[in-house]
Scaffold this active site. Structure first.
Site, PDB file in Angstrom:
ATOM      1  N   HIS A   8       0.842  -1.200   0.000  1.00 39.71           N
ATOM      2  CA  HIS A   8       0.000   0.000   0.000  1.00 39.71           C
ATOM      3  C   HIS A   8       0.878   1.251   0.000  1.00 39.71           C
ATOM      4  CE1 HIS A   8      -2.956   2.932   1.749  1.00 39.71           C
ATOM      5  NE2 HIS A   8      -3.761   2.270   0.931  1.00 39.71           N
ATOM      6  N   SER A  42      -8.302 -14.876  -1.454  1.00 40.16           N
ATOM      7  CA  SER A  42      -8.763 -13.508  -1.627  1.00 40.16           C
ATOM      8  C   SER A  42     -10.212 -13.430  -2.086  1.00 40.16           C
ATOM      9  CB  SER A  42      -7.861 -12.805  -2.649  1.00 40.16           C
ATOM     10  OG  SER A  42      -8.324 -11.502  -2.928  1.00 40.16           O
TER      11      SER A  42
END
Length: 486
Positions: free
Chosen positions: A204, A407
């Site tokens: 991120h 995921s």
């Protein structure tokens, strides 16, 4: 019920005459402003640019291909004007239209990892209080309007989830996931002032922001096509800096592809490179999947029984909260390197921010009590099932798509139409976009999205002049359906 907007139902009903809004006011409309204009990249001095060319070099500034937003002007009341019924009615009408726009945007919310399926109507009674959790959650401050008792209850729940005893952890409720990363990496820097920060290229952006803010040396590690950290490249790079401690950011779900870094393999590579446990600090960025992973049977465990230093998770993502917030947990013996006593607060300061949202812990506490571990387990299973459904439907429709095993983030070809992207609020990067399947994303919503996407693609590529983008470099050849790879 969708989101927290139902809390306001009934508040906007008015009997007085409402002054109509301007005819062109439509918060649900997609604004068709042009992209930012072409601007000069080099300043010209006496006709010569910084690079020595006589002609001015130009480039387009395109900020995520977004458009400018509209503005609701603040109108000042007259100096002797008391609050009138007409002014209140006007503001109520603006809020009513805004609420309708929120309902519309919530229906078409697919690209960002926020759980919009919540109802906090019972907490409306607390909105009149300025609840501030300034200072240390575990030390009483002079300020009495706080929610520390709720905050510590939430922290205890997460510490138990990540297997750290009450007398061995420290933590707090952050204002967002970025703050959790900033805090975790700051602790690592304070424990190892000369340490080097290692993070995969798909970490991120807040991780690299932390490196800039703290003036830390940062080494970017390559990733596999799945988005997971390349542990062989990681070992090669830490061997180049064996003389300095290592501070590592491990992703428990990357932003774009939802890839989970192999924590056990990262630790193994550190040990193979000669780093003892007292010479590295691991921060786990679990913004979204940090709360999902414990409920996936075959998923690797994120636990403080392993030599990690901190874990952060967002509260407004999988948990579902009407305001951004997060949870940061670290080992108690690390926090002393960061904390300072503050006489003004009659408390200790070890957080990033000073004042902290005291409402957020109450929202989190409320949801944890309603759902518990079993409730979250059911929601995780639902999200994974729906994500596989979406991926399979995309592939059946001839659209290149990928879904990492652990995921609920489905990656696929970037749509050609920016209005379609904005309608469904898709997050895009290069030739790919993704849908993050959250508890509020139902099969029915996915079917509507799929139907419209398939229909739109038939118009985008009908003349043969345009072809679906190649996404082989992003997700692998086996997931790409471009003319070259299908």
């Amino acid at each position: 019920m969708v989101g927290s907007v139902e809390v306001f139902a009934g508040d906007l009903s008015i009997n007085e005459k409402v002054e109509p809004l301007p005819e062109d006011f439509d918060p649900t409309a997609i604004i068709k402003d042009p992209l930012p204009p072409v601007v000069e990249t080099n300043v010209s001095i006496n006709g010569v640019t910084a690079n020595g060319n006589e002609k001015k070099a130009k480039r387009e500034i395109v900020l995520g291909r977004n458009v400018h937003t509209m503005c609701l002007e603040v109108t000042e009341p007259e100096a002797d004007d008391e609050v009138t019924g007409e002014r209140e009615a006007y503001m109520a009408s603006v809020l009513a239209r805004y609420r309708r726009s929120l309902l519309e945007r919530t229906k078409h919310h697919l690209g960002y990892p926020y759980n919009l399926d919540f109802d906090y109507g019972a907490l409306g009674q607390l909105q009149h209080f300025s609840i501030n959790n300034l200072g240390d959650p575990f030390i009483e401050s002079n300020y009495g309007v706080h929610s520390r008792q709720f905050e510590v209850g939430v922290l205890d729940w997460f510490a138990h989830l990540w297997e750290l005893e009450k007398n061995e952890y420290w933590g707090y409720i952050t204002n967002c996931g970025t703050e959790g990363n900033l805090h975790g990496i700051l602790i690592g820097r304070e424990v190892f002032p000369d340490g080097i920060l290692y993070a995969s290229r798909e970490s991120h952006y807040s991780v690299f922001k932390a490196a800039r803010m703290y003036r830390m040396e940062c080494v970017k590690v390559n990733t596999l096509v799945s988005g997971e950290i390349d542990c062989d490249d990681f070992k090669t790079k830490i061997l180049c800096h064996k003389d300095k401690p290592a501070i590592i950011n491990v992703n428990i779900g990357t932003t774009v592809k939802g890839a989970v870094d192999d924590l056990d393999m990262v630790i193994k590579k550190l040990e193979e490179a000669g780093f003892t446990h007292d010479r590295f600090y691991i921060h786990c960025d679990g913004a979204l999947f940090g709360l999902m992973m414990p409920f996936v049977k075959r998923a690797p465990k994120v636990t403080f029984k392993k030599p990690i230093g901190s874990v952060s998770v967002s509260g407004h993502k999988f948990v579902g909260c009407p305001m951004p917030c997060g949870v940061q947990i670290t080992r108690l013996d690390h926090i002393n390197a960061l904390s300072r006593n503050v006489e003004y607060l009659a408390s200790r300061d070890a957080t990033i921010m000073g004042s902290r949202n005291g409402h957020a812990p109450i929202f989190l506490w409320y949801t944890l009590n309603r759902k518990g571990y079993r409730g979250f387990q059911k929601e995780v299973q639902k999200c994974l099932r729906n994500a596989h459904y979406l991926k399979d439907c995309l592939i059946t429709a001839g659209i290149g798509a990928m879904l990492n095993e652990l995921s609920s983030t489905v990656v696929f070809e970037r749509p050609q139409d920016e209005e379609f992207v904005r309608k469904y609020q898709l997050a895009c990067q290069g030739n790919i976009a993704h849908v993050v399947v959250m508890p509020n994303i139902t099969i029915e919503k996915l079917d509507v999205f799929l139907s419209e996407l398939v229909q739109m693609r038939s118009t985008w590529f009908q003349d043969g002049k345009h072809q679906p983008p190649c996404i082989a470099s992003d997700v692998g050849e086996e997931h790409c359906f471009c003319a070259l790879h299908k």
